[in-house]
Design a protein around this motif. Structure first.
Motif, PDB file in Angstrom:
ATOM      1  N   MET A   1       1.105  -1.714  -0.141  1.00  0.00           N
ATOM      2  CA  MET A   1       0.357  -0.351   0.025  1.00  0.00           C
ATOM      3  C   MET A   1       0.939   1.399   0.034  1.00  0.00           C
ATOM      4  SD  MET A   1      -3.197   1.025   3.162  1.00  0.00           S
ATOM      5  CE  MET A   1      -1.390   1.784   3.865  1.00  0.00           C
ATOM      6  N   GLN A   2       1.981   1.171   0.854  1.00  0.00           N
ATOM      7  CA  GLN A   2       2.554   2.555   0.882  1.00  0.00           C
ATOM      8  C   GLN A   2       3.313   2.903  -0.294  1.00  0.00           C
ATOM      9  OE1 GLN A   2       2.925   4.225   3.205  1.00  0.00           O
ATOM     10  NE2 GLN A   2       4.262   5.695   1.766  1.00  0.00           N
TER      11      GLN A   2
ATOM     12  N   ARG B   1       2.344   1.740  -3.683  1.00  0.00           N
ATOM     13  CA  ARG B   1       1.036   2.501  -4.348  1.00  0.00           C
ATOM     14  C   ARG B   1       0.655   4.231  -4.398  1.00  0.00           C
ATOM     15  NH1 ARG B   1      -1.201  -2.234  -2.874  1.00  0.00           N
ATOM     16  NH2 ARG B   1      -2.673  -1.222  -1.368  1.00  0.00           N
TER      17      ARG B   1
END
Length: 108
Positions: free
Chosen positions: A32-33, A35
């Motif tokens: 997620m980071q 992205r």
């Protein structure tokens, strides 16, 4: 096993060995980071679309904390709040009479 001989041990840890823990789903947070690093505006867009609903719910219902405990009960409480929010929006858009008529038709 290298901790007792490490020259940085005094600055690193007062115990004999340093233990590093990692959450079993840490790779999800890291993905997620990555992205977010590729698209820094993603959170701004999310805040203005998805999270707006939760802010409105909290303000409208005066809910800062859930009244129940345990995941099942909190899930039920949240579902009821979302249902009430959605019904309020439908009534605002269609009007009360049309909403009631649509609900009667769906029930039969």
């Amino acid at each position: 096993s290298a901790c007792p001989r490490c020259h940085l041990k005094e600055r690193c840890s007062p115990s004999d060995y340093r233990r590093i823990r990692r959450w079993e789903h840490e790779q999800i947070l890291e993905a997620m980071q990555r992205r977010l690093d590729r698209n820094p505006d993603a959170m701004t867009i999310r805040r203005s679309t998805v999270e707006h609903v939760f802010g409105t719910l909290k303000h409208w219902m005066g809910a800062t904390h859930f009244q129940t405990r345990t995941l099942a009960r909190v899930s039920t409480e949240m579902s009821l709040q979302v249902l009430a929010y959605n019904l309020k929006r439908v009534m605002k858009i269609l009007g009360v009479a049309k909403t009631m008529r649509a609900m009667r038709m769906a029930g039969s």
